[in-house]
Scaffold this active site. Structure first.
Site, PDB file in Angstrom:
ATOM      1  CE  LYS A 184     -14.655  10.268  -1.921  1.00  0.00           C
ATOM      2  NZ  LYS A 184     -13.881   9.671  -3.021  1.00  0.00           N
ATOM      3  CG  HIS A 224     -10.525  11.908 -14.280  1.00  0.00           C
ATOM      4  ND1 HIS A 224      -9.639  12.881 -14.705  1.00  0.00           N
ATOM      5  CD2 HIS A 224     -10.345  11.785 -12.936  1.00  0.00           C
ATOM      6  CE1 HIS A 224      -8.963  13.328 -13.657  1.00  0.00           C
ATOM      7  NE2 HIS A 224      -9.368  12.683 -12.583  1.00  0.00           N
TER       8      HIS A 224
HETATM    9  P1  NAD Z   1     -15.606   9.535 -16.733  1.00  0.00           P
HETATM   10  O1  NAD Z   1     -16.899  10.269 -16.785  1.00  0.00           O
HETATM   11  O2  NAD Z   1     -14.345  10.286 -16.898  1.00  0.00           O
HETATM   12  O3  NAD Z   1     -15.603   8.339 -17.810  1.00  0.00           O
HETATM   13  C1  NAD Z   1     -16.729   7.495 -17.958  1.00  0.00           C
HETATM   14  C2  NAD Z   1     -16.346   6.219 -18.655  1.00  0.00           C
HETATM   15  O4  NAD Z   1     -17.526   5.408 -18.779  1.00  0.00           O
HETATM   16  C3  NAD Z   1     -15.825   6.406 -20.062  1.00  0.00           C
HETATM   17  O5  NAD Z   1     -14.954   5.345 -20.372  1.00  0.00           O
HETATM   18  C4  NAD Z   1     -17.110   6.318 -20.895  1.00  0.00           C
HETATM   19  O6  NAD Z   1     -16.865   5.978 -22.243  1.00  0.00           O
HETATM   20  C5  NAD Z   1     -17.814   5.196 -20.174  1.00  0.00           C
HETATM   21  N1  NAD Z   1     -19.264   5.220 -20.348  1.00  0.00           N
HETATM   22  C6  NAD Z   1     -20.086   6.282 -20.218  1.00  0.00           C
HETATM   23  N2  NAD Z   1     -21.352   5.918 -20.439  1.00  0.00           N
HETATM   24  C7  NAD Z   1     -21.320   4.581 -20.726  1.00  0.00           C
HETATM   25  C8  NAD Z   1     -22.308   3.622 -21.061  1.00  0.00           C
HETATM   26  N3  NAD Z   1     -23.588   3.962 -21.152  1.00  0.00           N
HETATM   27  N4  NAD Z   1     -21.902   2.343 -21.283  1.00  0.00           N
HETATM   28  C9  NAD Z   1     -20.595   1.983 -21.199  1.00  0.00           C
HETATM   29  N5  NAD Z   1     -19.623   2.875 -20.893  1.00  0.00           N
HETATM   30  C10 NAD Z   1     -19.976   4.142 -20.666  1.00  0.00           C
HETATM   31  O7  NAD Z   1     -15.633   8.753 -15.349  1.00  0.00           O
HETATM   32  P2  NAD Z   1     -14.410   8.283 -14.448  1.00  0.00           P
HETATM   33  O8  NAD Z   1     -14.045   9.379 -13.515  1.00  0.00           O
HETATM   34  O9  NAD Z   1     -13.355   7.659 -15.288  1.00  0.00           O
HETATM   35  O10 NAD Z   1     -15.136   7.168 -13.547  1.00  0.00           O
HETATM   36  C11 NAD Z   1     -15.522   5.936 -14.134  1.00  0.00           C
HETATM   37  C12 NAD Z   1     -16.414   5.205 -13.158  1.00  0.00           C
HETATM   38  O11 NAD Z   1     -15.680   4.884 -11.967  1.00  0.00           O
HETATM   39  C13 NAD Z   1     -17.629   5.990 -12.673  1.00  0.00           C
HETATM   40  O12 NAD Z   1     -18.752   5.128 -12.617  1.00  0.00           O
HETATM   41  C14 NAD Z   1     -17.238   6.431 -11.267  1.00  0.00           C
HETATM   42  O13 NAD Z   1     -18.348   6.670 -10.439  1.00  0.00           O
HETATM   43  C15 NAD Z   1     -16.460   5.213 -10.840  1.00  0.00           C
HETATM   44  N6  NAD Z   1     -15.558   5.434  -9.717  1.00  0.00           N
HETATM   45  C16 NAD Z   1     -15.466   4.424  -8.819  1.00  0.00           C
HETATM   46  C17 NAD Z   1     -14.623   4.566  -7.730  1.00  0.00           C
HETATM   47  C18 NAD Z   1     -14.488   3.441  -6.765  1.00  0.00           C
HETATM   48  O14 NAD Z   1     -13.896   3.608  -5.702  1.00  0.00           O
HETATM   49  N7  NAD Z   1     -14.936   2.257  -7.085  1.00  0.00           N
HETATM   50  C19 NAD Z   1     -13.896   5.745  -7.561  1.00  0.00           C
HETATM   51  C20 NAD Z   1     -13.985   6.737  -8.517  1.00  0.00           C
HETATM   52  C21 NAD Z   1     -14.823   6.570  -9.608  1.00  0.00           C
END
Ligand code: NAD
Length: 319
Positions: A66, A136
Site C-alpha cells: 500500500k 474521518h
Molecule cells: P482526521 O484528520 O480526520 O482526524 C484527526 C483527529 O485527531 C480528530 O479527532 C482531531 O480532533 C484529532 N486531533 C488533531 N490534532 C490533535 C491534537 N493535537 N491532539 C489531540 N487530538 C487531535 O484523521 P483520521 O483519518 O480520523 O485518522 C486519525 C488517526 O488515525 C491518524 O493519526 C491516522 O494516521 C490514524 N490511522 C491509523 C490507522 C491504523 O491502522 N492504526 C489507519 C488509519 C488512520
C-alpha cells in the site's frame, strides 16, 4: 492487471468482509505463514507524510504494497487527507495483478482490527463505548465496534468538540444514545477506542476503569501519542505487529521510557489461534495497539479484486 477504482469499493467490500479478512491475516501472521516488510514512512514537508506498507501472505497468496500518506491540504480541495492505493502482485511471478483504491479499504481494515480486538478482549457484558477522536476514521470505528458488543450508549471526547456532532450522527443512525463528555467521564466506559492524530497523551490512567478494553488506533507514526505511557505499562498489551508497536505504535513511548518490555506485548493473532488466552480476569485492562500492517491492506484489497472479477467490474489493462 485489474484496476479497481476507489468509487467501486463501497459496493464490493462490507465491514463483515473486512472483519473476516483481517482476522484471517492476523491468524496467518501468528502461524508464521505471513509477514510484513519494514514500513517506509517519509516526511515530505508542509506536514505531508508518504510511505509504503507491504508484505507477503503465503497461505493467502498475497504479495503487495500500500502506497499512501497524509496530505493536510486536501480537505480544502474537497479530498480526504489520507490518500492511498494498494498494488497486488502474483507471489510466484511478481507480475502485477491489481491496483485498488485504498482509502475506504484503510478505514474498513482499521475499524475491523479494532473490532476484532474488542470482540476477543473486551468483557462480554461491556455496554458503554467510549471514543477519543471524531475525525474521518472515528465513525468507522463506532460502526465496527457496535457490531461486536451490545452497547447501550456511546460517550466521546475530542480535542476539537465541534467535530463531535458528526460522530453523534453515526451513533444516532445505530440507535445509540450519544453524549460528549470530559476525559474523566470516560471512566464510565467498558471499551474505549482512541483514534486521533495527537502528538501528546490525552487519555490518562486515571480516566480508565479496571476491566476496560482499549483499542488505541491513532498512533501509527513516530511521535504520535494518545494515551499515558503508565496506562500502557499497566495494561495487558496486544498488537497487530510487535515490531511496529514498539517503533511507530502507542507502545513506542512506554517501551522507550523503560516502563514496558517489548517481550510482554502479545500479537492479537495468538489470541485468534488460541496460542494465548487473551483476557485473564474481569479487572484486567486490555489494550490493543493497532498500528496498521500492510497485510491488512492486502487482505481487504484481495477481497475487492475477487468481488470485482466475479461481477465483471473494474478496468482490465495489459501490462
Ligand atoms: P482526521 O484528520 O480526520 O482526524 C484527526 C483527529 O485527531 C480528530 O479527532 C482531531 O480532533 C484529532 N486531533 C488533531 N490534532 C490533535 C491534537 N493535537 N491532539 C489531540 N487530538 C487531535 O484523521 P483520521 O483519518 O480520523 O485518522 C486519525 C488517526 O488515525 C491518524 O493519526 C491516522 O494516521 C490514524 N490511522 C491509523 C490507522 C491504523 O491502522 N492504526 C489507519 C488509519 C488512520
Amino acid at each position: 492487471m485489474l484496476i479497481v477504482p476507489e468509487a467501486l469499493i463501497a459496493s464490493l467490500v462490507t465491514p463483515e468482509d473486512a472483519f473476516r479478512a483481517v482476522e484471517a491475516c492476523f491468524a496467518a501472521m501468528a502461524r508464521g505463514e505471513a509477514y510484513n516488510f519494514p514500513v517506509v514512512r517519509e516526511a515530505l514537508g508542509e506536514g505531508r507524510q508518504y510511505g509504503f506498507k507491504s508484505g507477503l501472505d503465503r497461505a493467502g497468496g498475497q504479495l503487495g504494497v500500500k502506497a499512501g500518506g497524509y496530505f493536510p491540504g486536501n480537505a480544502a480541495k474537497g479530498l480526504i487527507n489520507h490518500q492511498s492505493s494498494v498494488f497486488l502482485f502474483d507471489p510466484d511471478t511478481g507480475r502485477p495483478e491489481a491496483m485498488v483504491g485504498g482509502n475506504l479499504l484503510t478505514a474498513l481494515r482499521t475499524a475491523a482490527a479494532s473490532a476484532i480486538a474488542i470482540d476477543r478482549l473486551a468483557r462480554p457484558e461491556a455496554h458503554v463505548l467510549g471514543i477519543v477522536g471524531a475525525g474521518h476514521q472515528a465513525g468507522f470505528q463506532l460502526r465496527a465496534a457496535a457490531r461486536v458488543r451490545r452497547f447501550e450508549r456511546v460517550i466521546a471526547w475530542n480535542l476539537h468538540p465541534d467535530m463531535l456532532p458528526r460522530l453523534g450522527a453515526v451513533a444516532a443512525e445505530l440507535g445509540l444514545p450519544f453524549e460528549a463528555v470530559d476525559l474523566p467521564r470516560l471512566r464510565e466506559a467498558d471499551v474505549i477506542v482512541t483514534i486521533t492524530s495527537s502528538p501528546a497523551a490525552s487519555l490518562l490512567a486515571e480516566h480508565v476503569s479496571p476491566g476496560t478494553h482499549l483499542s488505541c488506533m491513532g498512533t501509527d507514526t513516530v511521535g504520535k501519542q494518545e494515551v499515558e505511557p503508565a496506562l500502557v505499562a499497566g495494561a495487558s498489551v496486544f498488537t497487530d505487529e510487535v515490531a511496529q508497536s514498539v517503533t511507530i505504535g502507542e507502545a513506542q513511548h512506554a517501551v522507550g521510557q523503560g516502563l514496558l518490555d517489548a517481550s510482554a506485548i502479545v500479537p492479537l493473532g495468538e489470541v485468534l489461534t488460541s496460542a494465548h488466552p487473551g483476557r485473564r480476569s474481569a479487572e484486567e485492562i486490555t489494550l490493543f495497539d493497532g498500528t496498521g500492517v500492510g497485510l491488512q491492506d492486502l487482505a481487504v484489497a484481495a477481497v475487492a479484486v475477487q468481488r470485482a472479477r466475479e461481477r465483471g467490474l473494474g478496468i482490465e489493462v495489459g501490462v
